[in-house]
Design an enzyme around this catalytic site. Structure first.
Site, short mmCIF file in Angstrom:
data_model
loop_
_atom_site.label_atom_id
_atom_site.label_comp_id
_atom_site.label_asym_id
_atom_site.label_seq_id
_atom_site.Cartn_x
_atom_site.Cartn_y
_atom_site.Cartn_z
CD GLU A 461 -3.29 0.84 1.90
OE1 GLU A 461 -3.44 -0.44 2.37
OE2 GLU A 461 -4.06 1.68 1.97
CD GLU A 734 -4.27 0.27 9.07
OE1 GLU A 734 -3.57 -0.83 9.01
OE2 GLU A 734 -5.02 0.64 7.93
#
Ligand code: RAM
Length: 938
Positions: A461, A734
């Site tokens: 990502e 996260e």
């Protein structure tokens, strides 16, 4: 003339790593050191090339307009400054600074992009070269270069600089940047050689999720080089890439990808390939690629190697593999010194965590993050060049011989890379867990500021998610001087918007096969980040440059929210990763996404109104001002009740109303109370996601609930900021529970251990807990307003402001709080002391002693008859109840979950009887021990 005032540093435009003028009229900034209390600048003189002096009748010392004729391309000058204070004293001239223009004249960039003629596979790395004969001594030489891919240039066998992954990642199809490197020292009269090492990098990478990633920009890398040489006789030579260059699939790097990692075959080293006279007759003429985009000078610091870490531990995993532990989750790659049999392959696999003792690679998804090193047979030194990994652990396979700790320490080093910005902000307090949290935020920033602001640095990502930097920008702007970095990225934001009718996409550069629709809190980066640069750096140039982009996004919002000025019913990320959202539905937050979206409509309209005023666009300011007020009223009408509830009765909803100024003062106070009540009901555990987390502490403290904010900060149970710290985290995660309490990785397919969004709380630590905030743009006026919170004995912050070193903090002792501050020269500070006294002070060190305003009533003994609210309020009793019940409940965590409503309407006894009758006796006994211990303590 006073000799105790001196210019500490003179800077040109934004970059912190040298005096580079990327524009003909760069702004100048200087910092002053003086022991004259309250030093204030009366005027300054700037000297160009030791002779032309500009006298400036200004008290400004930051981003002062260029006082001379516009610079020419290729210009080199020396600059000095001296300042006169209102005390009448004048400083000596500063040390001279060597300034260089990094821009070219219009039409001057002519270098074509060239690559390998017949690359055998997509993204083939290779070498390119040419030679150049110089008839005389070199007076000066500048290398301008850019790439579709990543590259390094060698001149006569030497790298031209220490930057890595050049030219970084921009929205390549709209905007490319070039370097402008001084290579005078590398060239010589006669024959010279220029070589390029080239790989695909971000250009050839495949982007997308769920196994559907596909290439976006192009299939093969290419490079464009333009070398300007001035000889001592005044003649100039310009060399560019072109048909005379030759290339080969050669050199040690045989395969490279940002996500995949690199394969380096040391047997393929080609000594002398970038020296003159090298025989390249077997090489092929290069391929030329078209590109209409003319590269512009890089605004920001390049990526460099900024640190090195040694091996802390060598682990043999349950399956018998060898794993190196660097003790810190970091971003970079390994440098390996090794010798062994020719052709032997060492494989390095990287991961952030271990799971069940083995390398935890599942969170990397499709990123292989594997480097393969092929030994030459002699002494080799490897360091992957065109890739990077996010890791704390590296599994080593194929090592020749035994890799014990002593060998590993000698042979392997973790090289940390990051955009090379200057560190500016520090924080420290009496709780080392909070200090570790702060350190984790710093590491998260380092790892995610690699050329552009990314969400994460490890999995497939690593994208410029706009929402993440929208919330983290203020923290970033304090920890490091990220003005240049963010101003550069904002140009990509504007470019991507221009390609999609003003919509700021969810990632910039935009490369995804989906997702170019607008999303609240993500697209608002277009208005928020330029405002952050104004607030933190007084970067009015960035604001003016971004103003059309800010307006474009505001206009998109006005269109989307229609007549009612409410943005509803569309796809939203909303309060992403609310801790109560299920692992596989991160958007499933407690706060209705439409409430978030419509609040952000108001927010962006507020900011664009302010920007319009700032740039002097009065007509637009009036129009957006009116829209702001109408949107605000619509929000209040639609989503709040007359008594001050929001229709989503959740922490983020109230935090938005308070932080974005959506409601009147009386309602705001009631909402603050409700927010505090909700936090207490949750047992002082965080209940917010990406949107609420960065503002919940401000919303609490600004409505008089610093005690609640303190409990939230110091909470260690999951979910909380310190939970990750107690689990050994060295970066911000996260998810609140990226790692579950049992040490397994969160089952969600999106689980990074290095995401900065939740680390945005650090800005509150700086501004509120230690108490140093900008009072006016760029800290020309400081706001010193520390809030001593319950649970800490001292907190302090230091900040290299645009005007020099600032400090603020406090320490509590014997019922008193000593507040200290350092106010930089040429600034003033408005001070709000604990207890409420206000004062204003000038430059210099200051100290005040006031009574400690924190009331600490001796806790009433908590018993089985106490309410759950009372239990929650008593941190010790609360921890005890939690621990006892947890122990009894064992795996039956669902029972624990329902012990979640810490209100005054339930007693501990009732609740325990319902949940686990056996727990009642145990908890009761434990509480008795606690109160007798306390009794004997007092
Ligand atoms: C994830 C990213 C990022 C977030 C988006 C919505 O994929 O990691 O943090 O902004 O989702």
């Amino acid at each position: 003339m006073s000799n105790n005032t001196r210019v500490r540093e003179l800077r040109v435009e934004r970059r912190t790593d040298g005096a580079y003028a990327d524009t003909p009229t760069p702004r100048l900034s200087w910092t002053v050191e003086s022991d004259v209390p309250g030093w204030w600048q009366a005027g300054a003189e700037v000297r160009l090339d030791g002779e032309h002096v500009a006298r400036l009748d200004t008290d400004e010392s930051h981003f002062v307009p260029w006082p001379f004729d516009a610079l020419a391309p290729h210009a080199r000058h020396t600059l000095e400054v001296r300042v006169t204070g209102t005390d009448g004293g004048t400083s000596p001239w500063s040390a001279p600074v060597a300034l260089r223009s990094t821009f070219l004249a219009d039409g001057e960039w002519t270098a074509p992009f060239v690559g390998l003629a017949e690359p055998p596979a997509p993204a083939t790395p290779g070498l390119l070269r040419t030679e150049l004969d110089l008839g005389g001594e070199v007076a000066s030489a500048t290398l301008y270069a850019s790439a579709h891919g990543v590259y390094q240039v060698e001149i006569n066998g030497q790298d031209v600089d220490d930057a890595v992954l050049k030219p970084g990642w921009t929205a390549y199809q709209h905007r490319l940047v070039h370097e402008a490197t001084d290579v005078t020292a590398l060239l010589r009269p006669g024959a010279n050689a220029v070589g390029v090492r080239l790989a695909g990098g971000w250009w050839t990478e495949s982007y997308g999720f769920h196994g559907e990633a596909r290439p976006f920009y192009g299939e093969q890398p290419a490079v464009a080089v333009q070398l300007h040489v001035v000889l001592t006789d005044g003649t100039t030579r310009v060399l560019t890439t072109g048909p005379d260059w030759r290339g080969a699939v050669a050199g040690p790097v045989t395969a490279s990808g940002i996500y995949a990692g690199e394969r380096i075959d040391a047997r393929r080293a080609l000594p002398g390939w970038s020296l003159p006279g090298f025989d390249d007759s077997a090489w092929s003429p290069v391929r030329a690629d078209d590109d209409a985009v003319v590269p512009e000078p890089a605004l920001a610091e390049p990526v460099r190697r900024i640190d090195e870490l040694g091996v802390q531990d060598v682990i043999t995993t349950p399956s018998g593999r060898t794993v190196l532990d660097f003790g810190q989750n970091l971003v970079g790659r390994l440098r390996v010194r090794v010798s062994g049999e020719a052709g032997q392959v060492i494989t390095l696999r990287h991961a952030e965590v271990l799971e069940h003792g083995e390398l935890g690679v599942r969170p990397l998804r499709h990123a292989e993050a594997t480097d393969r090193l092929v030994l030459s047979g002699g002494q080799d030194v490897f360091e992957p060049e065109f890739t990077f990994h996010g890791f704390r652990y590296a599994e080593v396979d194929g090592w020749p011989g035994r890799l014990d700790l002593a060998t590993a320490r000698e042979a392997v080093t973790a090289v940390v890379i990051s955009s090379d910005m200057r560190r500016t902000g520090w924080f420290e307090c009496s709780d080392e867990r909070v200090d570790r949290l702060h350190e984790n935020v710093v590491w998260g920033m380092r790892g995610n500021f690699v050329s552009l602001p990314t969400d994460c640095p490890q999995r497939d990502e690593r994208l410029g998610w706009t929402g993440d930097i929208q919330v983290f920008g203020p923290t970033a702007s304090y920890l490091y001087d990220s003005d240049a970095f963010l101003a550069s990225w904002l140009r990509d934001v504007a470019a991507e918007q221009a390609a999609r009718d003003g919509v700021c996409p969810v990632v910039v550069p935009f490369v995804l096969p989906f997702g170019s629709q607008p999303a609240a809190a993500w697209g608002d980066a277009a208005t928020v980040v330029p405002t952050t640069l104004l607030e933190r750096f007084a970067d009015r140039r960035a604001l003016a440059e971004q103003y059309p982009s800010m307006r474009a996004w505001a206009d998109v919002l006005v269109g989307l929210s229609g007549e009612r000025l409410l943005w509803e019913g569309m796809f939203q990320f909303g309060d992403w990763l609310d801790p109560d959202a299920p692992p596989d539905d991160p958007a499933g937050a407690k706060t209705d996404p439409d409430i978030v979206a419509s609040a952000y409509v108001v927010r962006s309209l507020q900011l664009v109104t302010a920007a319009a005023r700032e740039v002097g666009d009065d007509e637009a300011a009036a129009r957006y001002g009116d829209l702001t007020e109408r949107a605000r009223q619509a929000w209040v009408r639609e989503y709040t009740t007359p008594s001050g509830r929001v229709v989503s009765d959740a922490q983020t909803a109230y935090a938005l109303a308070i932080a974005f100024d959506l409601v009147d003062d009386a309602t705001r106070a009631r909402m603050g109370d409700r927010l505090a009540w909700l936090v207490r009901r949750a047992g002082y555990r965080i209940g917010t996601g990406f949107v609420g987390t960065p503002i919940v502490q401000d919303a609490l403290t600004s409505t008089g609930h610093a005690d609640v904010a303190a409990r939230l900060l110091l909470q260690t149970g999951v979910p909380s900021w310190l939970y990750a710290v107690t689990m050994g985290a060295t970066t911000v995660w996260e998810r609140w529970d990226s790692m579950l309490p049992d040490g397994s990785i969160n089952p969600g397919e999106m689980t990074s251990f290095n995401h900065y969004a939740f680390g945005a709380v650090a800005d509150w630590l700086h501004r509120t807990v230690a108490g140093l905030a900008p009072g006016t743009p760029g800290y020309r006026r400081l706001r010193v307003a520390p809030v001593p919170i319950v649970g800490l004995d001292h907190a302090t912050t230091r900040f290299e402001s645009p005007y020099g070193t600032a400090e603020a903090g406090w320490a509590a002792r014997d019922g008193q709080v000593v507040v200290h501050a350092v106010v930089p020269p040429n600034t003033r500070a408005e001070v709000l002391l604990p207890g409420g006294e206000r004062l204003e002070v000038g430059a210099g060190p200051h100290e005040w002693t006031v009574p400690d305003p924190r009331t600490r009533p001796a806790p009433a003994p908590v018993t089985l008859g106490s309410t759950l609210g009372e239990v929650a309020d008593d941190a010790e009793a609360y921890a005890l109840v939690q621990a006892t019940v947890e122990e009894l409940a064992g795996r039956r965590t669902s029972a624990l979950r329902s012990l979640r409503e810490w209100t005054d309407q339930r007693t501990l006894e009732e609740e325990l009887t319902r949940l686990a009758p056996a727990a009642r006796e145990r908890v009761g006994a434990a509480l008795e021990v606690l109160s007798s211990r306390r009794g004997s303590r007092s």
